[in-house]
Design a protein around this motif. Structure first.
Motif, short mmCIF file in Angstrom:
data_model
loop_
_atom_site.label_atom_id
_atom_site.label_comp_id
_atom_site.label_asym_id
_atom_site.label_seq_id
_atom_site.Cartn_x
_atom_site.Cartn_y
_atom_site.Cartn_z
N ALA A 173 0.83 -1.21 0.00
CA ALA A 173 0.00 0.00 0.00
C ALA A 173 0.86 1.26 0.00
O ALA A 173 0.50 2.27 -0.63
CB ALA A 173 -0.92 -0.01 1.21
N ARG A 209 1.12 4.05 -3.30
CA ARG A 209 0.81 5.47 -3.11
C ARG A 209 1.90 6.36 -3.71
O ARG A 209 1.70 7.56 -3.88
CB ARG A 209 0.67 5.78 -1.62
CG ARG A 209 -0.55 5.15 -0.97
CD ARG A 209 -0.64 5.54 0.49
NE ARG A 209 -0.89 6.96 0.65
CZ ARG A 209 -0.62 7.64 1.76
NH1 ARG A 209 -0.06 7.03 2.79
NH2 ARG A 209 -0.89 8.93 1.83
N ASN A 261 -5.35 2.18 -6.25
CA ASN A 261 -6.75 2.61 -6.36
C ASN A 261 -6.89 4.05 -5.87
O ASN A 261 -7.37 4.31 -4.77
CB ASN A 261 -7.65 1.67 -5.57
CG ASN A 261 -7.64 0.27 -6.15
OD1 ASN A 261 -7.53 0.10 -7.36
ND2 ASN A 261 -7.74 -0.73 -5.30
N SER A 262 -6.47 4.96 -6.71
CA SER A 262 -6.46 6.37 -6.35
C SER A 262 -6.98 7.21 -7.50
O SER A 262 -7.32 6.71 -8.57
CB SER A 262 -5.03 6.81 -5.99
OG SER A 262 -4.18 6.69 -7.12
N SER A 287 -6.98 8.39 -1.77
CA SER A 287 -5.81 7.52 -1.74
C SER A 287 -6.17 6.04 -1.71
O SER A 287 -5.40 5.20 -2.15
CB SER A 287 -4.94 7.86 -0.52
OG SER A 287 -4.38 9.14 -0.66
N TYR A 288 -7.34 5.72 -1.18
CA TYR A 288 -7.74 4.32 -1.03
C TYR A 288 -9.16 4.13 -1.55
O TYR A 288 -10.08 3.79 -0.79
CB TYR A 288 -7.63 3.88 0.43
CG TYR A 288 -6.23 3.95 0.98
CD1 TYR A 288 -5.30 2.96 0.69
CD2 TYR A 288 -5.84 5.01 1.79
CE1 TYR A 288 -4.01 3.03 1.18
CE2 TYR A 288 -4.55 5.09 2.29
CZ TYR A 288 -3.64 4.08 1.98
OH TYR A 288 -2.36 4.16 2.48
#
Length: 221
Positions: free
Chosen positions: A38, A42, A121-122, A160-161
């Motif tokens: 994660a 990012r 997933n952003s 961000s998530y």
């Protein structure tokens, strides 16, 4: 194009320091693969079969000559002397060494560049017509709209998530050179009969394994 102020630069520099520490902890065994995943996503870093891949953000595809020279230097110093410009107007390095990625990000920060929100997933890079600003059939310079969305979405904690990655495209000209129909949100500039500027709004488009054309929800907004 937008230039960083002191706050922008401080945020990006701090992000580089954070990721350097996270990478060192992963390489030393303090962080597991799952814990590191994660964090690296990012910061634009994928771990692929043969080597990491770093995706560098180029907001709406616009670069200064100084930034382009920096990308060339990084490709020569940390990769195999070349990179890949993606369909979403980003720049990818396909052979960096994991332990050197924080150094790459630090060099990018010196020319107001980063790899934030280019993977995972952003809220992804805002894209537009590659002729924006000079196209003869242009209704409006789409760079302005792209920059407004970029400032709003970058570093936004809610983006961000996400459940899945989210993509937006603007097109400011009559001809659609931004492929707005294959984005989660596509905005195509137009003028009504009175000459007022607005956008045709499409939603739900995408490519990948299950390509789909977006649906028009407003002919003129």
């Amino acid at each position: 194009m937008y230039r960083y102020d002191q706050i922008d630069q401080r945020l990006v520099d701090e992000r580089v320091r954070q990721f350097r520490g996270q990478t060192e902890r992963f390489l030393s065994g303090e962080l597991s693969e799952d814990e590191f995943r994660a964090l690296r996503l990012r910061n634009g870093l994928y771990i692929q079969r043969y080597a990491p891949m770093l995706r560098i953000a180029i907001p709406y595809g616009l670069l200064t000559t100084r930034q382009l020279r920096k990308l060339a230097r990084i490709a020569r110093k940390y990769d195999r002397g070349y990179g890949h410009f993606s369909t979403r107007q980003n720049f990818q390095l396909n052979w960096p060494k994991l332990e050197q990625v924080p150094d790459i990000l630090a060099e990018l920060a010196t020319v107001q560049m980063h790899a934030i929100q280019t993977s995972g997933n952003s809220f992804r890079n805002i894209t537009t017509d590659h002729f924006a600003g000079v196209a003869r059939d242009e209704h409006v310079d789409s760079f302005v709209w792209c920059e407004l969305i970029r400032q709003w979405s970058t570093f936004h904690p809610e983006f961000s998530y996400l459940p899945r990655k989210f993509k937006i495209a603007f097109n400011g000209a009559s001809a659609d050179r931004a492929a707005v129909a294959v984005h989660d949100i596509g905005l195509h500039a137009a003028r009504d009969e009175q000459g007022e500027l607005g956008f045709r709004v499409l939603v739900g488009g995408g490519l990948g394994r299950t390509p789909i054309i977006g649906v028009v929800i407003r002919e003129f907004l």
